[in-house]
Each structure stands twice: as C-alpha cells, then as structure tokens.
Design an enzyme around this catalytic site. Structure first.
Site, short mmCIF file in Angstrom:
data_model
loop_
_atom_site.label_atom_id
_atom_site.label_comp_id
_atom_site.label_asym_id
_atom_site.label_seq_id
_atom_site.Cartn_x
_atom_site.Cartn_y
_atom_site.Cartn_z
N GLU A 148 11.17 -10.01 -17.91
CA GLU A 148 11.65 -8.74 -17.40
C GLU A 148 12.32 -7.92 -18.51
OE1 GLU A 148 11.87 -5.69 -15.58
OE2 GLU A 148 11.40 -7.27 -14.13
N ASP B 32 11.00 -4.35 -20.10
CA ASP B 32 11.83 -3.15 -20.02
C ASP B 32 12.09 -2.53 -21.39
OD1 ASP B 32 11.90 -3.63 -17.33
OD2 ASP B 32 14.00 -4.20 -17.23
N SER C 271 9.00 -2.89 -11.70
CA SER C 271 9.88 -3.13 -12.82
C SER C 271 9.28 -2.60 -14.12
CB SER C 271 10.17 -4.63 -12.95
OG SER C 271 8.97 -5.35 -13.05
N ASP D 66 0.19 14.73 -8.64
CA ASP D 66 0.20 14.25 -7.26
C ASP D 66 -0.79 13.10 -7.11
OD1 ASP D 66 0.84 14.09 -4.62
OD2 ASP D 66 -0.17 15.93 -4.01
N ILE D 67 -0.33 11.99 -6.55
CA ILE D 67 -1.19 10.82 -6.30
C ILE D 67 -1.72 10.92 -4.87
CG2 ILE D 67 -1.34 8.31 -6.33
CD1 ILE D 67 -0.73 9.65 -9.05
N GLY E 113 1.36 15.95 -1.71
CA GLY E 113 2.80 16.19 -1.70
C GLY E 113 3.56 14.87 -1.73
N ASP F 132 5.26 11.45 -0.68
CA ASP F 132 5.01 10.38 0.29
C ASP F 132 5.87 9.18 -0.07
OD1 ASP F 132 3.38 8.48 -1.51
OD2 ASP F 132 2.21 10.32 -1.65
#
Length: 609
Positions: free
Chosen positions: A307, A311, A528, A570-571, A589, A591
């Site tokens: 992790e 990062d 993550s 936008d996905i 838009g 979600d």
C-alpha cells in the site's frame, strides 16, 4: 480573536484553575451506549496494567463559524476564494468555552490527576490521558473488555457504554476509546498479478512502450497507448488525463503528502526502482519522512508495504518534482492480549490529525487510502474527526480519500451471500457507506479502468453511496438531486439515506498499476490507487496556480461541483454491486460510483489559472 486576546483568555483560564475549589461531583449518568457491532464477541478482560490513551473531546461552540469560513474560501465565485485561514485563526474558532475547560479540569483534578498528567491539543478542544484501563473504568463508571472480531481474529479493548457526571454532559462531546469498534483497513490493494523478479522479462516488451513520461511521437495527438488497457504506469496516467509534457517546479511553497497506517512502510529502494523504470528524471530523489506516535520507517526490503509503495510511487511519480511527505502513524485497532503487550488500541486518524493541526506547515495535498465502515464508528466520533478535516481544509489543504472497494457495502451481488446489516440490534439490510469517505469536508475518489472508453472498475467495485451520519452539503445538492430524480421510483427504498452526503466526488484509474514491492515489479489495484493518482494531479494544479502567484486550491469540492465540472471526463458505464443488489449505475453527470468523473488536467489548469 487576536493573539493578545488569546493569551489573555488562556491566562485567565489557567488562573481560574489555580484558585478554583473543585465542585462536588454530580451523579453519573450514561453518556453513550451501543450494542456490540455484528461480528464482535466478548473474549476476556484486558491484561493487568494495560494502558490506553483516553481522549476527551470538548465542544467546539464556534465550529459553525469555521464551517462558514471554509465554504466561502473554497467557493470559486466568492470574493474570499483562496483566502485560507492561519493555524491560529482556526484554533480560535474551535476553542472550547472557558466553562467547559474549567468543568473538565475540576473533574480531573478531583479524580486525582496532576496537571502534568493532562495533555491538551493546541486549541484545548481535546484532553488526552495515558492511564491504566482500571483508572479509565473508575472515571467513566464503565467496564472494559477484550472484544474479538470473529472473522479476522482482531481484538480491541472497548466498552459498550460509559458514563459521566451529569453536570459534565454539556461540556464533553465524547470520550474514546470506548465504543469505537472500527477496523481501519486498506482500500484495498489487491494483487492482480504475481510480483515477478527483476530478471524475469515476461511482458517487458508490452510494458516498455509506456514507461516513458515523454510524448510518444508514434501516437496520434490525444491518443493513448493501447497497452494502458493492461498495465497502468505514470506515462499512461499523464496521457489519459491530458498532462503529458507539463513540467512542474520544485518549489518550497508546493507539497504533497501520503498517510501511512497499519505498519505500512514506504521503501526507498523500491521507489528508486520505480523511478528508474517509469520516472528516470526523479532518480535519486526522495521524500520527507515524518513519524507520528513513534511510527517506524523500516527500510528492510522484506517489510516494504504494498500500500505504501503504491501510494508514494504514483503520487510522487505523477507530481515530481513537487516535494513529498510520508507519515508513518503507529497504532492500529487490533490488540493481542498477551501480558505486558502495550499496543496503542486507539483508532489512528485522530493521532495523525493532532500532529498536523499542531504543525505550522502542512502539505497542500494529502491522500489517504484507508477507511472503516461508517456504522462501526460511533457517530459522535465520526463527526468530530470530520470536523478536524474541516480545520485542515480551512487552512488550504486538499484532502483526498479512497471511496472503498466493496461497492455499496460488501461487494457481493448474490443476495444469499450479502452481509450488509445494521448494528442497531434490528439486523435490517442496509447499504454500508465508508468513513472517512462520507465526510463532507474531504474529496472522495472512486475507481475506473480501461481506456477508450474509461469505465467504472469491475475487478472490484468502486465504493459509493450515501452517508447515514452526514447530511448532503449544499455544494452537491444540484448534482445529486439530478441523479436521484432519474432512479426508478422506490429503488433500494430503506437501504440508504437519500438526504445523506453522497460519495464519491470524483474518480481515477484504480486497476493494474505497475509498482515495485520488495524488489519485484507487479500489478496491484483498488481505490487505494485512485486516491493518490488524483492527488498527484491536484499537486500539479497547485503548481500551475503558484506559478501565477495564486493560492493553492484547498478544499476542492465546492470548486469541483461548480466550475470544475467542465474539466472532468464523465464516465458512462459501470456499476457498484453489493449487499445482494446490483448497486448503483453509472450515468451521465454525477453518480455514486465514479462521482463527477476523472480529471482532464489540461482543462482544469485553464480553469484554475
């Protein structure tokens, strides 16, 4: 309140404590009581002499004023936009009333505590006592037990109820650790492909084309290397999010930070391997390490954290050469009950907050890839931690959190396998929002995958939904109401709070990230990965603003839900199953799967400068 007035107030308060005669303690009344959360069983008593750090939270009567400041200075249409508050101004706004300070101190002195045993936060809104469990039981009229989480074997020392003298109930908001059963977890760093040794060249030809951060002249303008569908690198993200060729400056007034918990160590050898492969201009650069509560900085390659590596490698790789910081915060909720074992059993977010709020200089962008189920965190504690995040936002810090990897709750679409039940004793089916993802003063990042088109991630499910603790903030009212108006009537009725703070706010790639860990390269994913990715681009946006002598962006959400929407991709495909349901769908838009979408750095840069 000016500095002179602040000093006078503190002096007057201390003078009062010096001469006050403790009042007789009023009868004890229960302050907070909960049912044991699902999955936790009582398994014994704490070891003799075990100590805990007790936190006593005093009310912040002027927090509403700080919140008003926060929204004004974060609104791009407000005349105060960017006029962030100083450390001292924030502390003045959260300082308890003198009556609360006096009442709590009289109680503690009457219980036998000496002044030197009582520690306080900079604003004196927290009192900290490191004491034996037996002493905590006395002053809280409670009994602590060891509780074990049956699924994981983790243990905590907690109580399901505690009491305070009646006259203190208006002067104390909460005391922890008492009823806090949260299990801080990564969000969630799945290993999708085995890490391979450096001398194994399998797939190297496929990946090599996308390691360089320079523009590939063989690609048409605006196109993205197709290998980014199988392996995500820094180059892929710069291409996908329209930042290829942007050059940031190594300026002392810009900065980015990564939080580390659960003994996750950021290994410098892995970072250099990553830089050599994906960001060669960053070779031999490092980051500032900060220990909190004696957090360690192990550079033993065998202890390198997946992790932490993910990062720092991507957040710092994207934003290079912006100066980076990594915090290692010691302590985790699980506690093993061996005699004499003194692990910190306190939930660690507040330890980290204490350190930052007491610091004069704070990184301008901070990413956190850890979270809890909201319902396992007492509401009083969640509200208070969230208020701490607001203090950082008011000082000009952008806080980003992963949305979680389990869809609307447990990532399970099979109704026979769902585990989403309430903790109130009724065992009703309920979606499980995440915290701190649900806090309205942070920017929550969901996950996507693939390119042309980019879609909601499907190898796990991007966390999202609606808080049961926090009401929907005004900045997202229009976007969220529009989404809700399109849902079939009665869909998931009773499973979530339609008036709650909705999340995530934004999204970024979260699958098949190529990192280095323990000397090997491999692929990893989860939201993550999404949070540090988005944070890296925010650091670049701050660079663009600072180059033009403008202040950093600070708390992002009011900007993102207004002018910033024009700079988002936008996905349009995907969902986030969980709790025995298909979850919510991605749509045009905002979600509750991918938020407002993923960043277009080029467009956002033009908007912010």
């Amino acid at each position: 309140m000016g500095v002179l007035n602040l000093k006078f107030t503190l002096f007057a308060s201390f003078l009062t404590l010096a001469v006050a005669v403790p009042q007789s303690i009023s009868p004890y009344l229960v302050k907070e009581e909960i049912l044991p959360p699902r999955g936790w069983v009582k398994s014994g008593k704490p070891a003799l002499g075990h100590t805990i750090t007790l936190r006593i939270g005093l009310p912040q009567p002027n927090f509403h004023v700080l919140e008003s400041h926060l929204y004004e200075i974060s609104d791009p249409d407000h005349e105060r936009y960017g006029n962030h508050l100083t450390k001292e101004e924030v502390e003045d706004l959260v300082r308890p009333h003198p009556d609360s300070l006096d009442a709590v101190n009289e109680w503690l002195y009457s219980a036998g505590f000496a002044a030197e045993e009582i520690n306080r936060s900079p604003a004196h809104d927290w009192v900290l006592l490191t004491i034996p469990v037996s002493k905590a039981e006395d002053i809280l009229d409670t009994t602590y037990h060891v509780w074990t989480h049956t699924a994981s074997g983790d243990s905590l020392i907690r109580s399901t109820r505690y009491s305070l003298p009646r006259h203190l109930h208006d002067h104390v908001e909460l005391v922890q650790p008492t009823t806090m059963f949260g299990r801080t977890k990564r969000e969630r760093s799945h290993i999708f492909a085995p890490f391979k040794a450096e001398d194994e060249d399998e797939d190297e030809d496929e990946d090599a084309a996308i390691f360089s951060t320079q523009t590939d002249t063989s690609l048409a303008s605006g196109s993205i290397d197709p290998s980014c569908n199988t392996t995500i690198t820094v180059s892929c993200l710069l291409q996908l999010y329209n930042a290829t060729g942007y050059e940031a400056l190594n300026k002392s007034n810009n900065s980015i930070g990564i939080t580390g918990y659960l003994e996750e160590y950021a290994n410098l050898q892995d970072l250099q391997s990553f830089y050599s492969e994906q960001r060669p201009d960053a070779l031999n650069s490092s980051f500032n390490f900060v220990s909190i509560k004696d957090g360690l900085n192990s550079q033993n390659l065998s202890e390198a954290g997946e992790e932490a590596g993910l990062d720092v490698q991507f957040a710092f790789g994207i934003s290079f050469p912006v100066p980076g910081t990594f915090w290692s915060t010691a302590g985790r909720p699980p506690f093993q009950t061996e005699e004499g074992y003194d692990e910190n059993s306190n939930e660690p977010y507040q330890d980290w907050l204490d350190s930052l709020l007491g610091s004069k200089e704070i990184p301008l962008v901070i990413s956190t890839s850890y979270g809890d189920d909201e319902q396992t965190v007492p509401k009083s504690y969640a509200l208070r931690v969230c208020a701490g995040f607001a203090q950082l936002g008011a000082r000009g810090v952008s806080l980003l959190f992963s949305s979680g990897d389990a869809g609307v709750g447990d990532g399970e679409s099979d109704p026979a396998k769902q585990t989403c039940f309430t903790n109130d004793g009724t065992n009703q089916t309920r979606f499980r929002p995440a915290f701190p993802a649900s806090c309205p003063y942070v920017t929550t990042v969901g996950g996507t995958e693939n390119v042309n088109p980019e879609v909601a991630v499907s190898s796990f499910f991007s966390g999202g939904g609606f808080s049961d603790y926090f009401v929907r903030p005004a900045y997202q009212e229009a976007a969220v109401s529009t989404y809700l108006s399109k849902l079939p009537r009665g869909l998931y009725q009773g499973l979530y709070d339609q008036e709650g703070r909705a999340f995530p706010d934004v999204a970024a790639q979260g699958d098949r990230f190529r990192i280095w860990n323990k000397g090997r390269a491999g692929k990893i994913g989860g939201t993550s990965a999404s949070s540090p990715t988005f944070a890296g681009f925010v650091a670049l946006l701050n660079d663009a603003r600072l180059k033009t002598n403008q202040p950093p962006l600070g708390f992002l959400n009011p900007f993102l839900y207004s002018k910033g929407r024009a700079g988002m991709n936008d996905i349009l495909d995907g969902s986030n199953p969980g709790c025995g349901t298909p979850g919510f769908n991605v749509t045009t838009g905002w979600d509750p799967v991918t938020g407002l979408g993923t960043p277009d750095f080029g467009k956002l840069k033009e908007i912010v400068i």
